[in-house]
Design an enzyme around this catalytic site. Structure first.
Site, short mmCIF file in Angstrom:
data_model
loop_
_atom_site.label_atom_id
_atom_site.label_comp_id
_atom_site.label_asym_id
_atom_site.label_seq_id
_atom_site.Cartn_x
_atom_site.Cartn_y
_atom_site.Cartn_z
N LYS A 136 20.82 0.13 35.73
CA LYS A 136 20.09 1.31 36.20
C LYS A 136 18.65 0.95 36.55
O LYS A 136 18.01 0.14 35.89
CB LYS A 136 20.13 2.39 35.11
CG LYS A 136 19.56 3.74 35.53
CD LYS A 136 19.74 4.75 34.40
CE LYS A 136 19.11 6.10 34.73
NZ LYS A 136 19.25 7.05 33.62
N SER A 170 21.19 11.25 34.58
CA SER A 170 20.39 10.54 35.57
C SER A 170 20.91 9.16 35.93
O SER A 170 20.38 8.52 36.83
CB SER A 170 18.95 10.43 35.07
OG SER A 170 18.88 9.66 33.90
N SER A 171 21.96 8.67 35.24
CA SER A 171 22.56 7.39 35.61
C SER A 171 23.52 7.61 36.77
O SER A 171 24.72 7.30 36.70
CB SER A 171 23.28 6.78 34.41
OG SER A 171 22.40 6.62 33.31
N ILE A 200 19.11 10.17 27.61
CA ILE A 200 18.14 10.84 26.73
C ILE A 200 18.55 12.29 26.46
O ILE A 200 17.99 12.95 25.60
CB ILE A 200 16.72 10.76 27.32
CG1 ILE A 200 15.65 11.00 26.26
CG2 ILE A 200 16.55 11.72 28.48
CD1 ILE A 200 14.23 10.71 26.73
N GLY A 201 19.54 12.78 27.23
CA GLY A 201 20.03 14.13 27.01
C GLY A 201 21.47 14.30 27.49
O GLY A 201 21.99 15.41 27.50
N GLY A 202 22.05 13.18 27.93
CA GLY A 202 23.40 13.21 28.47
C GLY A 202 23.55 12.32 29.70
O GLY A 202 24.57 12.36 30.38
N SER A 203 22.54 11.51 29.99
CA SER A 203 22.45 10.82 31.27
C SER A 203 23.41 9.66 31.46
O SER A 203 23.52 9.13 32.56
CB SER A 203 21.02 10.32 31.50
OG SER A 203 20.15 11.40 31.74
#
Length: 469
Positions: free
Chosen positions: A85, A161-162, A182-185
């Site tokens: 990433k 975000s990934s 960090i929150g589900g990425s």
């Protein structure tokens, strides 16, 4: 070595198979990276999952890998293609963090810990992958990178975000892909792209810089490949002050879990955020029935997240983003994605008391998640409340005021530092992937992988992988 490919496309072969074929001298890393490069060049005009694509460097690395295999000096991941990433530093490559505000970022001087471990073990890093501005969206929309699309349906986004990592894994750009969560990425793009995505226990994979809830983790097509990657990624690095003590975990032993009598808490209602889509509900409930039929004791768990917790976290992150954006000059601020600017503006004038309250709600989220799992061996449930959404949208709601409404199933396990995985569970009637989330007790990363592997073996056959022309 024989450079002739086997019957399957080389980009679709798991890393475990590649390593076995390399060891028998039945396949060359050069042939594999050539096939992956060719597939990426075919699909990239549609998917746009890659950043800093470096075919010539990858071929040179593959030739070096082939020589090591021939000499009997192969490394643990020698010759296996991997993407990293964009926000995980790799030496010599700029790190714009997905935002046009950093369009002129300087090349990174060194590898960050996860990239360093992969390179040390001989993996061939042939590209970085795309992400949205500052990693603060669950989409492939960015003010720096082109719009990333979902291989199962290019009209849909891959999640984030990934974003590029999930798309690359589903499209068969080789077997191993590294994301951050960090929150589900990691788990959200894994679920929406139909691949496996692990958020390890916090600190299990050293990362630089560390932050509340931030983890690096694999996106792959199989649980075995995720475990293989974790063996490498979990090695120590002194740069992460939050890292766990080094541990020699049995990453290669995935088959030792007996489902009979295993206590599973089924979390179908998050307690906040978006309602659960009926198609997602059907797939997850079917997965729970399969596990129960195999002998697990599956019991419903009441929602443990509250809207106050989710709102508090949202305010804290808005304030953090606002400070970053307000520190930019006017020209750079103008380059930030408008959705992110609008969302961050909600944190601009927060009082210290409001920010402290937000942090307190993050701690309450941690405590609630840990209390919820206490009677159980694992928690299972949806990864996301919704199927993949339109590629052009910044989030499922596409509304800055409700930017976090879709992460209610995933973010508690970031705050509680528990390991959690998304494993493909089925499809919506439209043919879009749905993931099952499995969360374990703190530090039980291997247990989560074992349950994911057990489910992988009993679930119905999945649809063929998408072919992007």
């Amino acid at each position: 070595m024989d450079h002739q490919p086997p019957a399957a496309h080389l980009g679709d072969l798991p890393a475990t198979d590649l390593l076995a074929l390399y060891a028998r001298r039945a396949l060359s890393p050069v042939a594999v990276i050539e096939a992956v490069i060719a597939r990426a060049e075919t699909a990239e005009p549609t998917l746009r999952a890659l950043y800093a694509f470096a075919p010539e460097q990858a071929l040179a690395a593959a030739r070096s890998s082939e020589a090591r295999w021939m000499r009997g000096e192969a490394l643990p991941l020698d010759g296996v293609p991997v993407t990293v990433k964009e926000n995980v530093a790799t030496e010599g490559v700029p790190m714009p963090l997905g935002t046009g505000a950093r369009h002129d970022a300087a090349p990174s001087p060194i590898d960050a810990p996860p990239a360093a471990r992969l390179r040390e073990d001989g993996a061939v890093i042939f590209a970085k992958t795309t992400m949205p501005d500052y990693g603060m969206l669950s989409s492939g929309l960015s003010s720096f990178h082109p719009l990333t699309r979902n291989p199962w349906d290019p009209a849909r986004g891959p999640g984030g975000s990934s974003a590029g990592s999930g798309a690359a894994a589903a499209a068969g750009y080789g077997p191993l892909h590294l994301g951050t969560d960090i929150g589900g990425s990691v788990r959200l793009p894994a679920a929406w792209c139909g691949v496996v995505g692990l958020k390890p226990s916090h600190g299990r994979v050293p990362i630089d810089p560390p932050y509340y809830g931030r983890c690096a983790g694999p996106l792959t097509r199989t649980v075995a490949d995720t475990a293989l990657m974790m063996r490498t990624l979990s090695r120590p690095d002194a740069r992460d002050a939050t890292a766990l003590p080094p541990a020699d975990l049995p990453w290669g032993d995935l088959d030792g879990l007996n489902l009979k009598g295993l206590r599973l808490g089924l979390v179908m209602e998050a307690g906040a955020g978006l309602p659960l889509d009926p198609a997602n509900r059907d797939v997850v409930e079917a997965a729970a029935r399969l596990l129960a039929a195999a002998g697990a004791v599956v019991e419903p768990v009441r929602p443990f997240l509250t809207q106050a917790m989710l709102d508090g976290l949202d305010l804290f992150w808005r304030q953090r983003a606002s400070l970053d954006i307000e520190a930019l000059d006017e020209a750079r601020r103008a380059r930030v994605l408008p959705f992110i600017r609008d969302w961050a503006a909600g944190g601009r004038d927060l009082s210290g008391a409001a920010v402290f309250h937000g942090m307190s709600q993050m701690a309450a989220m941690r405590d609630a998640a840990l209390a919820a799992i206490r009677p159980y061996d694992f928690l299972i449930g949806p990864v996301s409340p919704n199927p993949p959404f339109p590629a052009e949208h910044a989030s499922p709601t596409n509304d800055p005021a409700r930017a976090m409404a879709h992460i209610a199933y995933t973010v508690p396990f970031n705050m509680s530092e528990q390991p959690a995985i998304s494993v493909p569970a089925g499809f919506t009637p439209e043919g879009l992937p749905v993931g099952l989330q499995i969360a374990g007790r703190r530090f039980d990363d291997v247990g989560v992988l074992r349950l994911a592997r057990a489910f992988e073996r009993i679930r119905p056959a999945l649809r063929p992988w998408p072919m992007v022309e």
